[in-house]
Write a protein that holds these residues in place. Structure first.
Motif, PDB file in Angstrom:
ATOM      1  N   THR A  65       0.807  -1.219   0.000  1.00 40.32           N
ATOM      2  CA  THR A  65       0.000   0.000   0.000  1.00 40.32           C
ATOM      3  C   THR A  65       0.839   1.268   0.000  1.00 40.32           C
ATOM      4  O   THR A  65       0.288   2.368  -0.134  1.00 40.32           O
ATOM      5  N   GLU A  66       2.143   1.144   0.152  1.00 46.17           N
ATOM      6  CA  GLU A  66       2.983   2.336   0.110  1.00 46.17           C
ATOM      7  C   GLU A  66       3.347   2.725  -1.317  1.00 46.17           C
ATOM      8  O   GLU A  66       3.478   3.909  -1.627  1.00 46.17           O
ATOM      9  N   ASN A  67       3.521   1.743  -2.194  1.00 46.48           N
ATOM     10  CA  ASN A  67       3.918   2.078  -3.567  1.00 46.48           C
ATOM     11  C   ASN A  67       2.984   1.508  -4.631  1.00 46.48           C
ATOM     12  O   ASN A  67       3.188   1.746  -5.822  1.00 46.48           O
ATOM     13  N   GLY A  68       1.960   0.755  -4.231  1.00 50.48           N
ATOM     14  CA  GLY A  68       1.008   0.227  -5.202  1.00 50.48           C
ATOM     15  C   GLY A  68       1.478  -0.958  -6.001  1.00 50.48           C
ATOM     16  O   GLY A  68       0.821  -1.361  -6.958  1.00 50.48           O
ATOM     17  N   HIS A  69       2.600  -1.574  -5.621  1.00 41.76           N
ATOM     18  CA  HIS A  69       3.124  -2.729  -6.349  1.00 41.76           C
ATOM     19  C   HIS A  69       2.572  -4.031  -5.775  1.00 41.76           C
ATOM     20  O   HIS A  69       2.214  -4.109  -4.599  1.00 41.76           O
TER      21      HIS A  69
END
Length: 241
Positions: A65-69
């Motif tokens: 959830t921090e970078n969407g990966h």
């Protein structure tokens, strides 16, 4: 360690059993699984029956959830083509394959809050905006948030050359934050990953919220992507107000 952009990656009735809907293609249903305790991982299962081929499928996505990966080694995908295949079997097999990751991050302990749901079956509901609060209480809305979805042209991927409609990306903006006007660009997509690369339309379909103990809240925007055949698949977009 992380791979796979999830700006292009999700609901069942009350997120628990909504059957796949049909416009011309099939629209997948989704079951949120939960968050890690620190809110840094979110997972959901998407499932349905492929239009025409009557093939049951299920996919479980794990998102940073921090970078969407996607987390490394995910998503887990199941598609059953044998004669006695059914959706129940596909979902069970898929969850079994994903169980080690679910347990690793203790996702079932932290389900989060389904803050809003806006399915395409709800007549008259807006397709590009959704408004919600982060507390499940009666009475007037407290400190509401509003997400607004925009669409934008993107270069057509090679695999989409035969699509007879314009392939597009999307932008997502938080236009209201805790009841006040806001112009925060939550996420802007100029391209989409392979499994959503031929999308020609988007709808904002819901929002989830999770509050880690001692940490900042995590919002997940649920965006429905349609291909030219009207098959609908869900995208989970992390938002940090």
């Amino acid at each position: 360690m992380m791979k796979g952009l999830v700006i292009g990656g999700m609901l069942a009735a009350a997120f628990a059993g909504l059957p796949a809907m049909s416009l011309a293609g099939d629209i997948a249903s989704v079951q949120p699984i939960g968050f890690s305790a620190d809110g840094k991982v979110f997972a959901f299962q998407e499932f349905g029956i492929e239009e025409g081929g009557n093939v049951p499928y299920s996919e479980t996505y794990f998102i940073d959830t921090e970078n969407g990966h996607y987390l490394e080694g995910t998503p887990f995908r199941t598609e059953l083509t044998e004669k006695d295949a059914n959706l129940s079997k596909a979902r069970r097999q898929n969850l079994t394959a994903a169980r080690s990751q679910m347990d690793k991050y203790d996702l079932l302990t932290n389900p989060g809050l389904i803050a809003a749901f806006n399915p395409p079956t709800e007549l008259g509901s807006p397709a590009k905006t959704i408004r919600y609060t982060t507390l499940a209480t009666d009475g007037p809305p407290k400190a509401p948030y509003t997400l607004s979805l925009g669409e934008m042209p993107v270069p057509t991927p090679k695999g989409c050359a035969a699509v007879d409609k314009r392939v597009i990306g999307f932008s997502l903006q938080m236009i209201e934050k805790e009841g006040a006007p806001n112009r925060q660009a939550a996420r802007q997509a100029t391209a989409v990953p392979a499994e959503r690369s031929c999308s020609v339309e988007y709808r904002i379909g819901g929002a989830m919220v999770y509050q880690p103990e001692g940490g900042n809240p995590v919002h997940i925007a649920l965006v429905l992507a349609f291909d030219a055949s009207r098959n609908g698949r869900w995208i989970a977009v992390p938002v940090h107000p």
